[in-house]
Enzyme design. Structure first.
Site, PDB file in Angstrom:
ATOM      1  N   GLU A  97     -12.345  88.427  97.095  1.00  0.00           N
ATOM      2  CA  GLU A  97     -12.146  89.815  97.490  1.00  0.00           C
ATOM      3  C   GLU A  97     -13.238  90.656  96.860  1.00  0.00           C
ATOM      4  O   GLU A  97     -13.610  90.443  95.710  1.00  0.00           O
ATOM      5  CB  GLU A  97     -10.791  90.337  96.986  1.00  0.00           C
ATOM      6  CG  GLU A  97      -9.657  89.983  97.908  1.00  0.00           C
ATOM      7  CD  GLU A  97      -8.425  89.542  97.144  1.00  0.00           C
ATOM      8  OE1 GLU A  97      -8.386  89.711  95.917  1.00  0.00           O
ATOM      9  OE2 GLU A  97      -7.512  89.000  97.780  1.00  0.00           O
ATOM     10  N   TYR A 109     -22.954  87.689  97.934  1.00  0.00           N
ATOM     11  CA  TYR A 109     -22.054  86.803  98.679  1.00  0.00           C
ATOM     12  C   TYR A 109     -22.614  86.481 100.064  1.00  0.00           C
ATOM     13  O   TYR A 109     -22.525  85.346 100.543  1.00  0.00           O
ATOM     14  CB  TYR A 109     -20.663  87.434  98.815  1.00  0.00           C
ATOM     15  CG  TYR A 109     -19.965  87.697  97.496  1.00  0.00           C
ATOM     16  CD1 TYR A 109     -20.045  86.787  96.450  1.00  0.00           C
ATOM     17  CD2 TYR A 109     -19.212  88.846  97.300  1.00  0.00           C
ATOM     18  CE1 TYR A 109     -19.410  87.028  95.241  1.00  0.00           C
ATOM     19  CE2 TYR A 109     -18.569  89.090  96.094  1.00  0.00           C
ATOM     20  CZ  TYR A 109     -18.677  88.180  95.069  1.00  0.00           C
ATOM     21  OH  TYR A 109     -18.052  88.413  93.873  1.00  0.00           O
TER      22      TYR A 109
HETATM   23  C1  LIG Z   1     -22.693  91.192  91.599  1.00  0.00           C
HETATM   24  C2  LIG Z   1     -23.408  90.675  90.340  1.00  0.00           C
HETATM   25  C3  LIG Z   1     -22.570  89.562  89.721  1.00  0.00           C
HETATM   26  C4  LIG Z   1     -24.801  90.141  90.731  1.00  0.00           C
HETATM   27  O1  LIG Z   1     -25.376  89.539  89.576  1.00  0.00           O
HETATM   28  P1  LIG Z   1     -26.984  89.393  89.426  1.00  0.00           P
HETATM   29  O2  LIG Z   1     -27.226  88.386  88.362  1.00  0.00           O
HETATM   30  O3  LIG Z   1     -27.602  90.723  89.244  1.00  0.00           O
HETATM   31  O4  LIG Z   1     -27.371  88.830  90.857  1.00  0.00           O
HETATM   32  P2  LIG Z   1     -28.719  88.021  91.219  1.00  0.00           P
HETATM   33  O5  LIG Z   1     -29.850  88.466  90.369  1.00  0.00           O
HETATM   34  O6  LIG Z   1     -28.402  86.565  91.226  1.00  0.00           O
HETATM   35  O7  LIG Z   1     -28.953  88.525  92.709  1.00  0.00           O
HETATM   36  C5  LIG Z   1     -29.047  87.609  93.790  1.00  0.00           C
HETATM   37  C6  LIG Z   1     -29.272  88.423  95.055  1.00  0.00           C
HETATM   38  O8  LIG Z   1     -28.125  89.226  95.350  1.00  0.00           O
HETATM   39  C7  LIG Z   1     -28.577  90.458  95.919  1.00  0.00           C
HETATM   40  N1  LIG Z   1     -28.300  91.566  94.986  1.00  0.00           N
HETATM   41  C8  LIG Z   1     -27.887  91.477  93.705  1.00  0.00           C
HETATM   42  N2  LIG Z   1     -27.730  92.712  93.178  1.00  0.00           N
HETATM   43  C9  LIG Z   1     -28.057  93.581  94.148  1.00  0.00           C
HETATM   44  C10 LIG Z   1     -28.097  94.996  94.212  1.00  0.00           C
HETATM   45  N3  LIG Z   1     -27.785  95.770  93.154  1.00  0.00           N
HETATM   46  N4  LIG Z   1     -28.467  95.575  95.366  1.00  0.00           N
HETATM   47  C11 LIG Z   1     -28.801  94.836  96.438  1.00  0.00           C
HETATM   48  N5  LIG Z   1     -28.806  93.470  96.447  1.00  0.00           N
HETATM   49  C12 LIG Z   1     -28.428  92.867  95.306  1.00  0.00           C
HETATM   50  C13 LIG Z   1     -30.074  90.344  96.078  1.00  0.00           C
HETATM   51  O9  LIG Z   1     -30.320  89.751  97.351  1.00  0.00           O
HETATM   52  C14 LIG Z   1     -30.423  89.381  94.971  1.00  0.00           C
HETATM   53  O10 LIG Z   1     -31.636  88.692  95.181  1.00  0.00           O
HETATM   54  P3  LIG Z   1     -33.029  89.394  94.731  1.00  0.00           P
HETATM   55  O11 LIG Z   1     -32.847  89.928  93.344  1.00  0.00           O
HETATM   56  O12 LIG Z   1     -34.002  88.267  94.821  1.00  0.00           O
HETATM   57  O13 LIG Z   1     -33.256  90.487  95.735  1.00  0.00           O
HETATM   58  C15 LIG Z   1     -23.613  91.830  89.298  1.00  0.00           C
HETATM   59  O14 LIG Z   1     -24.205  92.926  89.965  1.00  0.00           O
HETATM   60  C16 LIG Z   1     -22.341  92.287  88.632  1.00  0.00           C
HETATM   61  O15 LIG Z   1     -21.916  91.711  87.623  1.00  0.00           O
HETATM   62  N6  LIG Z   1     -21.734  93.355  89.149  1.00  0.00           N
HETATM   63  C17 LIG Z   1     -20.530  93.924  88.527  1.00  0.00           C
HETATM   64  C18 LIG Z   1     -19.357  93.001  88.662  1.00  0.00           C
HETATM   65  C19 LIG Z   1     -19.005  92.760  90.101  1.00  0.00           C
HETATM   66  O16 LIG Z   1     -19.060  93.646  90.946  1.00  0.00           O
HETATM   67  N7  LIG Z   1     -18.611  91.507  90.399  1.00  0.00           N
HETATM   68  C20 LIG Z   1     -18.190  91.121  91.718  1.00  0.00           C
HETATM   69  C21 LIG Z   1     -16.794  91.592  91.966  1.00  0.00           C
HETATM   70  S1  LIG Z   1     -16.193  91.062  93.556  1.00  0.00           S
END
Ligand SMILES: CC(C)(COP(=O)(O)OP(=O)(O)OC[C@H]1O[C@@H](n2cnc3c(N)ncnc32)[C@H](O)[C@@H]1OP(=O)(O)O)[C@@H](O)C(=O)NCCC(=O)NCCS
Length: 146
Positions: A97, A109
């Site tokens: 979700e 995702y």
């Molecule tokens: C979602 C989350 C886990 C992503 O972690 P991350 O380590 O920054 O992600 P990655 O570096 O592996 O990103 C992989 C890809 O996802 C996409 N992405 C990640 N963050 C993004 C952002 N802020 N905006 C747009 N695309 C994004 C991009 O395509 C990215 O690839 P790129 O950096 O080469 O463009 C992190 O933002 C987080 O912890 N958020 C808060 C908690 C949360 O919302 N969890 C999910 C609840 S359902």
């Protein structure tokens, strides 16, 4: 860099979760989850993921990356590894979700091949809807590699 989360990691997991969510899970809650059946818990520097397998279905319970460590591939690597781990435990589908407005998570995702299969109205405090995403396992090779 990614390894199985252990009870010794709970403090770090709680620290990261608190940085990521307004209603964060504390060490006790995370520990209860880690000890429960069917759990996959993986940790990397600055992030972790928890997933659960029941029969042939898996669910992402949470994924969190410290804001200071984001956009370095950690979230993607954790999720991909969690998918492999639940698959190894027999999962054929994976659900999660996500808040409609959570564009970072939705982008991540989508990159891994999750697609929208439903919506829970007013699921979160504040009234925001949740989207239900699903992926069939094994994942098709999607997104760009690192
Ligand atoms: C979602 C989350 C886990 C992503 O972690 P991350 O380590 O920054 O992600 P990655 O570096 O592996 O990103 C992989 C890809 O996802 C996409 N992405 C990640 N963050 C993004 C952002 N802020 N905006 C747009 N695309 C994004 C991009 O395509 C990215 O690839 P790129 O950096 O080469 O463009 C992190 O933002 C987080 O912890 N958020 C808060 C908690 C949360 O919302 N969890 C999910 C609840 S359902």
């Amino acid at each position: 860099m990614i390894r199985e989360a252990a009870l010794e990691d709970l403090a770090e997991m709680a620290r990261i979760h608190a940085l990521c969510f307004a209603k964060a899970w504390d060490e006790a809650a995370l520990g209860d989850m880690l000890k429960s059946p069917g759990i996959v818990g993986l940790i990397a520097p600055g992030g972790f993921v928890l997933a659960r397998v029941a029969a042939d279905e898996a669910e992402v319970l949470t994924i969190a990356v410290d804001p200071a460590a984001r956009r370095r591939g950690t979230g993607r690597a954790l999720l991909a590894e969690a998918v492999s781990a639940v698959q190894a435990k027999g999962a054929r589908t994976m659900f999660l979700e996500v808040a409609c407005a959570n564009s970072a998570a939705r982008a991540l995702y989508g990159l891994l091949g999750f697609h929208n299969v439903g919506r829970r109205k007013s699921y979160y405090e504040g009234g925001e809807d949740a989207l239900i995403l699903k992926a069939d396992l094994p994942l098709a090779a999607v997104g760009h590699g690192r």
